[in-house]
Design a protein around this motif. Structure first.
Motif, PDB file in Angstrom:
ATOM      1  N   MET A   1       0.854  -1.171   0.000  1.00  0.00           N
ATOM      2  CA  MET A   1       0.000   0.000   0.000  1.00  0.00           C
ATOM      3  C   MET A   1       0.900   1.234   0.000  1.00  0.00           C
ATOM      4  SD  MET A   1      -2.966   1.102   2.720  1.00  0.00           S
ATOM      5  CE  MET A   1      -3.909  -0.357   2.436  1.00  0.00           C
ATOM      6  N   PRO A   2       0.650   2.168  -0.872  1.00  0.00           N
ATOM      7  CA  PRO A   2       1.479   3.366  -0.916  1.00  0.00           C
ATOM      8  C   PRO A   2       1.392   4.163   0.385  1.00  0.00           C
ATOM      9  CG  PRO A   2       0.100   3.209  -2.872  1.00  0.00           C
ATOM     10  CD  PRO A   2      -0.340   2.135  -1.949  1.00  0.00           C
ATOM     11  N   LYS A   3       2.432   4.938   0.618  1.00  0.00           N
ATOM     12  CA  LYS A   3       2.507   5.701   1.851  1.00  0.00           C
ATOM     13  C   LYS A   3       1.362   6.704   1.975  1.00  0.00           C
ATOM     14  CE  LYS A   3       5.673   8.455   4.572  1.00  0.00           C
ATOM     15  NZ  LYS A   3       6.985   9.052   4.664  1.00  0.00           N
ATOM     16  N   ILE A   4       0.964   7.307   0.859  1.00  0.00           N
ATOM     17  CA  ILE A   4      -0.131   8.284   0.888  1.00  0.00           C
ATOM     18  C   ILE A   4      -1.431   7.613   1.317  1.00  0.00           C
ATOM     19  CG2 ILE A   4      -1.532   9.811  -0.548  1.00  0.00           C
ATOM     20  CD1 ILE A   4       0.979  10.393  -2.172  1.00  0.00           C
ATOM     21  N   MET A   5      -1.693   6.422   0.801  1.00  0.00           N
ATOM     22  CA  MET A   5      -2.910   5.713   1.170  1.00  0.00           C
ATOM     23  C   MET A   5      -2.913   5.361   2.656  1.00  0.00           C
ATOM     24  SD  MET A   5      -4.892   5.373  -1.389  1.00  0.00           S
ATOM     25  CE  MET A   5      -4.954   5.291  -3.148  1.00  0.00           C
ATOM     26  N   LEU A   7      -1.379   6.934   5.053  1.00  0.00           N
ATOM     27  CA  LEU A   7      -1.590   8.159   5.822  1.00  0.00           C
ATOM     28  C   LEU A   7      -3.049   8.579   5.798  1.00  0.00           C
ATOM     29  CD1 LEU A   7       1.518  10.348   4.964  1.00  0.00           C
ATOM     30  CD2 LEU A   7       0.902   9.383   7.163  1.00  0.00           C
ATOM     31  N   ARG A   8      -3.691   8.423   4.666  1.00  0.00           N
ATOM     32  CA  ARG A   8      -5.112   8.759   4.572  1.00  0.00           C
ATOM     33  C   ARG A   8      -5.930   7.884   5.506  1.00  0.00           C
ATOM     34  NH1 ARG A   8      -5.815   9.358  -1.955  1.00  0.00           N
ATOM     35  NH2 ARG A   8      -4.645  11.297  -2.154  1.00  0.00           N
ATOM     36  N   ILE A   9      -5.642   6.600   5.510  1.00  0.00           N
ATOM     37  CA  ILE A   9      -6.368   5.684   6.387  1.00  0.00           C
ATOM     38  C   ILE A   9      -6.066   6.006   7.847  1.00  0.00           C
ATOM     39  CG2 ILE A   9      -6.572   3.271   7.080  1.00  0.00           C
ATOM     40  CD1 ILE A   9      -6.286   2.537   4.134  1.00  0.00           C
ATOM     41  N   PHE A  10      -4.821   6.348   8.155  1.00  0.00           N
ATOM     42  CA  PHE A  10      -4.457   6.707   9.531  1.00  0.00           C
ATOM     43  C   PHE A  10      -5.263   7.909  10.015  1.00  0.00           C
ATOM     44  CE2 PHE A  10      -1.936   9.580  12.186  1.00  0.00           C
ATOM     45  CZ  PHE A  10      -1.850   8.808  13.335  1.00  0.00           C
ATOM     46  N   ILE A  58     -21.825  12.246  12.346  1.00  0.00           N
ATOM     47  CA  ILE A  58     -21.632  12.644  10.949  1.00  0.00           C
ATOM     48  C   ILE A  58     -20.159  12.555  10.569  1.00  0.00           C
ATOM     49  CG2 ILE A  58     -21.744  14.601   9.352  1.00  0.00           C
ATOM     50  CD1 ILE A  58     -24.320  15.442  10.825  1.00  0.00           C
ATOM     51  N   ALA A  59     -19.272  12.994  11.458  1.00  0.00           N
ATOM     52  CA  ALA A  59     -17.836  12.920  11.174  1.00  0.00           C
ATOM     53  C   ALA A  59     -17.365  11.476  11.053  1.00  0.00           C
ATOM     54  CB  ALA A  59     -17.051  13.648  12.262  1.00  0.00           C
ATOM     55  N   ILE A  60     -17.908  10.588  11.885  1.00  0.00           N
ATOM     56  CA  ILE A  60     -17.547   9.168  11.793  1.00  0.00           C
ATOM     57  C   ILE A  60     -18.000   8.591  10.455  1.00  0.00           C
ATOM     58  CG2 ILE A  60     -18.130   6.872  12.694  1.00  0.00           C
ATOM     59  CD1 ILE A  60     -17.968   8.044  15.484  1.00  0.00           C
ATOM     60  N   LEU A  61     -19.220   8.921  10.047  1.00  0.00           N
ATOM     61  CA  LEU A  61     -19.724   8.404   8.768  1.00  0.00           C
ATOM     62  C   LEU A  61     -18.891   8.915   7.599  1.00  0.00           C
ATOM     63  CD1 LEU A  61     -23.566   8.699   9.372  1.00  0.00           C
ATOM     64  CD2 LEU A  61     -22.160   6.637   9.408  1.00  0.00           C
ATOM     65  N   LEU A  62     -18.497  10.175   7.633  1.00  0.00           N
ATOM     66  CA  LEU A  62     -17.650  10.717   6.565  1.00  0.00           C
ATOM     67  C   LEU A  62     -16.278  10.046   6.550  1.00  0.00           C
ATOM     68  CD1 LEU A  62     -18.481  14.518   6.780  1.00  0.00           C
ATOM     69  CD2 LEU A  62     -19.044  12.963   4.917  1.00  0.00           C
ATOM     70  N   SER A  63     -15.721   9.791   7.718  1.00  0.00           N
ATOM     71  CA  SER A  63     -14.405   9.146   7.780  1.00  0.00           C
ATOM     72  C   SER A  63     -14.463   7.704   7.291  1.00  0.00           C
ATOM     73  CB  SER A  63     -13.868   9.188   9.208  1.00  0.00           C
ATOM     74  OG  SER A  63     -13.661  10.513   9.598  1.00  0.00           O
ATOM     75  N   VAL A  64     -15.509   6.992   7.673  1.00  0.00           N
ATOM     76  CA  VAL A  64     -15.657   5.609   7.199  1.00  0.00           C
ATOM     77  C   VAL A  64     -15.834   5.599   5.684  1.00  0.00           C
ATOM     78  CG1 VAL A  64     -17.198   3.604   7.241  1.00  0.00           C
ATOM     79  CG2 VAL A  64     -16.493   4.689   9.371  1.00  0.00           C
ATOM     80  N   ARG A  65     -16.593   6.555   5.167  1.00  0.00           N
ATOM     81  CA  ARG A  65     -16.757   6.677   3.713  1.00  0.00           C
ATOM     82  C   ARG A  65     -15.396   6.910   3.043  1.00  0.00           C
ATOM     83  NH1 ARG A  65     -18.789  11.786   0.690  1.00  0.00           N
ATOM     84  NH2 ARG A  65     -18.924  11.000  -1.405  1.00  0.00           N
ATOM     85  N   ALA A  66     -14.582   7.753   3.649  1.00  0.00           N
ATOM     86  CA  ALA A  66     -13.256   8.025   3.087  1.00  0.00           C
ATOM     87  C   ALA A  66     -12.371   6.784   3.138  1.00  0.00           C
ATOM     88  CB  ALA A  66     -12.596   9.174   3.834  1.00  0.00           C
ATOM     89  N   ILE A  67     -12.462   6.019   4.227  1.00  0.00           N
ATOM     90  CA  ILE A  67     -11.658   4.795   4.339  1.00  0.00           C
ATOM     91  C   ILE A  67     -12.083   3.786   3.270  1.00  0.00           C
ATOM     92  CG2 ILE A  67     -11.205   2.767   5.775  1.00  0.00           C
ATOM     93  CD1 ILE A  67     -11.362   4.651   8.200  1.00  0.00           C
ATOM     94  N   LEU A  68     -13.386   3.586   3.125  1.00  0.00           N
ATOM     95  CA  LEU A  68     -13.867   2.617   2.139  1.00  0.00           C
ATOM     96  C   LEU A  68     -13.516   3.052   0.725  1.00  0.00           C
ATOM     97  CD1 LEU A  68     -17.341   1.741   3.651  1.00  0.00           C
ATOM     98  CD2 LEU A  68     -15.226   0.410   3.750  1.00  0.00           C
TER      99      LEU A  68
END
Length: 114
Positions: A1-5, A7-10, A58-68
């Motif tokens: 997994m690339p470093k950028i990905m 970091l995004r997941i982190f 709402i923030a949790i839902l947005l973060s989970v959306r970003a992770i997926l």
């Protein structure tokens, strides 16, 4: 997994953790206010606890959306074609989640100033 990905997941997981703690804390305060015999010198109104919990949700839902979305992008082969567009969407999603996190954490303090 690339470093950028990674970091995004982190960062997404960090936002989820902070907001989950905030929701738990608001639920704990609501329980202590209504179902125990503890006398508090200062109590937040219920609507502030619910507003803060709602913003955290709402923030949790947005973060989970970003992770997926990040994991789906990584597993596909179209990464080269849409990297800029997807990166912009991810940044907007994370920035929105961070804004909701900040508001959720500081709503009680902002309301008490007035």
């Amino acid at each position: 997994m690339p470093k950028i990905m990674s970091l995004r997941i982190f960062w997404s997981l960090l936002i989820v953790a902070i907001n989950a703690i905030n929701i738990f804390d608001n639920a704990r305060l609501y329980y202590k206010y209504h179902f125990t015999d503890i006398l508090f010198l200062f109590m937040y109104p219920d609507w502030i606890l619910f507003l803060s919990s709602g913003l955290s949700l709402i923030a949790i839902l947005l973060s989970v959306r970003a992770i997926l979305r990040t994991r789906a992008i990584h597993s596909s082969n179209i990464l080269d074609d849409f990297e800029g567009h997807i990166s912009d969407q991810f940044q907007i999603t994370i920035i929105t989640a961070v804004i909701f996190t900040v508001f959720a954490l500081f709503v009680p303090a902002i309301i008490n100033m007035f």
